[in-house]
Write an enzyme that holds these catalytic residues in place. Structure first.
Site, short mmCIF file in Angstrom:
data_model
loop_
_atom_site.label_atom_id
_atom_site.label_comp_id
_atom_site.label_asym_id
_atom_site.label_seq_id
_atom_site.Cartn_x
_atom_site.Cartn_y
_atom_site.Cartn_z
N GLU A 127 13.70 8.69 27.57
CA GLU A 127 14.65 8.35 28.64
C GLU A 127 15.37 7.01 28.46
O GLU A 127 15.40 6.19 29.38
CB GLU A 127 13.92 8.38 29.99
CG GLU A 127 13.31 9.73 30.28
CD GLU A 127 12.61 9.79 31.64
OE1 GLU A 127 12.41 8.75 32.28
OE2 GLU A 127 12.25 10.91 32.05
N ASN A 169 13.14 11.95 23.47
CA ASN A 169 13.02 12.87 24.61
C ASN A 169 13.81 12.34 25.80
O ASN A 169 13.74 11.15 26.10
CB ASN A 169 11.52 12.97 24.97
CG ASN A 169 11.17 14.10 25.91
OD1 ASN A 169 11.48 15.26 25.63
ND2 ASN A 169 10.52 13.77 27.02
N HIS A 206 14.53 19.58 33.36
CA HIS A 206 14.18 19.63 34.78
C HIS A 206 15.44 20.07 35.52
O HIS A 206 16.29 19.25 35.87
CB HIS A 206 13.73 18.26 35.28
CG HIS A 206 12.48 17.77 34.64
ND1 HIS A 206 11.25 18.37 34.85
CD2 HIS A 206 12.24 16.74 33.79
CE1 HIS A 206 10.33 17.72 34.17
NE2 HIS A 206 10.90 16.73 33.51
N GLU A 235 9.85 19.85 29.04
CA GLU A 235 9.28 19.65 30.39
C GLU A 235 9.91 20.63 31.38
O GLU A 235 10.22 20.26 32.52
CB GLU A 235 9.49 18.21 30.87
CG GLU A 235 8.94 17.17 29.92
CD GLU A 235 9.10 15.73 30.41
OE1 GLU A 235 9.43 15.52 31.59
OE2 GLU A 235 8.90 14.82 29.59
N ASP A 237 11.12 22.87 34.17
CA ASP A 237 10.88 23.42 35.51
C ASP A 237 12.24 23.66 36.15
O ASP A 237 13.23 22.99 35.80
CB ASP A 237 9.95 22.55 36.37
CG ASP A 237 10.32 21.07 36.44
OD1 ASP A 237 11.49 20.71 36.21
OD2 ASP A 237 9.41 20.27 36.75
C1 XIL Z 1 5.88 12.77 35.71
C2 XIL Z 1 4.54 13.39 36.07
O1 XIL Z 1 4.69 14.80 36.16
C3 XIL Z 1 4.04 12.82 37.38
O2 XIL Z 1 2.70 13.24 37.63
C4 XIL Z 1 4.10 11.29 37.37
O3 XIL Z 1 3.77 10.80 38.64
C5 XIL Z 1 5.47 10.80 36.96
O4 XIL Z 1 5.83 11.37 35.72
N1 XIL Z 1 10.01 12.79 32.74
C6 XIL Z 1 8.92 12.60 31.92
C7 XIL Z 1 7.56 12.88 32.46
O5 XIL Z 1 9.08 12.30 30.74
O6 XIL Z 1 6.60 12.01 31.90
C8 XIL Z 1 7.53 12.79 33.95
O7 XIL Z 1 6.23 13.19 34.40
C9 XIL Z 1 8.62 13.62 34.57
C10 XIL Z 1 9.97 13.16 34.13
#
Ligand code: XIL
Length: 299
Positions: A127, A169, A206, A235, A237
């Site tokens: 990020e 990432n 996401h 990741e 969702d």
């Molecule tokens: C999130 C986790 O799912 C949570 O449990 C935590 O509180 C915060 O982080 N991007 C990422 C992940 O790279 O590490 C994040 O995970 C979600 C967004």
């Protein structure tokens, strides 16, 4: 095929999930995770605050719990994540400049040495770009340590574990038309041209009403792969868990030979960091949602 992991394997891909160490005592959770997935990412346990809570004092208790569960159940592991503005321990938040640069390198080396030879892919940097139309780097203590912090992180990572694929990432980089995507593309292109050791790009994926799935995601994956890096959905969702959208993402990965696999960010909706979006493939009671069948049929 009868599971996501087995169906993905027939296509030469993995299908993974994020695992939270605190849920490994939940039999419904572990039975689904063991059955369906072939790759594991620690949801929080390999982050900076977890693995180096005090400067120079590494703690792998929770990370190893997730790692050992994964390996005992035959899964590969994605490492997440080594250099990030978020979930930094207090001591790192208060560092800057060359002291922070040194601490970043020491952290990367310490964690990667502990897991040397055991991690398929590491999210070395997470990020680093800002949202919106500027295409700029995100402001952070790491960014203020010098614009070269990302390539330094990758060079340090390569030296620490030459067997791991090294990934950049990020999120909101799935839509090819977005400035953030183009900025990341320019960085990866530059790294490849200059020999900075980068092997893969992770697209968090996401998807929600603010950053919805767009069918140009396939163009994005293809364009990055054409630079000579692997790509992965890291990741996933989807707010509301539309079966059509889940199938589209699956098909996009399958359409790109260098797409290594897909990781969903949790097992059941109740395990999700965005539980209110009911974004995952299993209901809280462990039953399969319609999106599960959409993904399985697409694989
Ligand atoms: C999130 C986790 O799912 C949570 O449990 C935590 O509180 C915060 O982080 N991007 C990422 C992940 O790279 O590490 C994040 O995970 C979600 C967004």
């Amino acid at each position: 095929e009868t599971t996501l992991g087995a169906a993905a394997a027939q296509n030469g891909r993995y299908f993974g999930t994020a695992i939270a160490s605190g849920r490994l005592g939940d039999a419904t959770y572990t039975s689904i995770a063991a059955r369906e997935f072939t790759s594991v990412t620690a949801e929080n346990e390999m982050k900076i605050d977890a693995t180096e809570p005090q400067q120079g004092q590494f703690n792998f208790t929770s990370g190893d719990r997730v790692y050992n569960w994964a390996v005992q159940n035959g899964k590969q592991v994605r490492g997440h994540t080594l250099a990030w503005h978020s979930q930094q321990p207090g001591w790192m938040q208060s560092l800057s400049g060359s002291a922070l640069r040194q601490a970043m390198n020491n952290h990367i080396t310490g964690v990667m040495t502990h897991y040397k030879g055991k991690i398929a892919q590491w999210d070395v940097v997470n990020e680093a770009f800002v949202d919106g139309t500027s295409g700029a780097r995100r402001d952070s203590n790491l960014q203020r340590s010098g614009n070269d912090w990302i390539e330094v992180a990758f060079r340090t990572a390569r030296a620490a574990d030459p067997a791991a694929k090294l990934c950049y990432n990020d999120y909101n980089v799935e839509n090819w038309t977005w400035a953030k995507t183009q900025a990341m593309y320019a960085m990866v292109k530059d790294f490849k041209q200059r020999g900075v050791p980068i092997d893969c790009v992770g697209f968090q994926s996401h998807f929600n009403s603010d950053s919805p799935y767009n069918s140009n995601f396939r163009t994005t994956l293809q364009s990055f792969a054409a630079l000579g890096v692997d790509v992965a959905v890291t990741e996933l969702d989807i707010q509301g868990a539309s079966g059509t959208t889940y199938a589209n993402v699956t098909n996009d990965c399958l359409a790109v030979p260098r797409c290594l696999g897909i990781t969903v960010w949790g097992v059941r909706d109740t395990d999700s960091w965005r539980a209110e979006h009911t974004p995952l493939l299993f209901n809280g009671d462990g039953s399969k949602k319609p999106a599960y069948t959409s993904v399985l049929n697409a694989l």
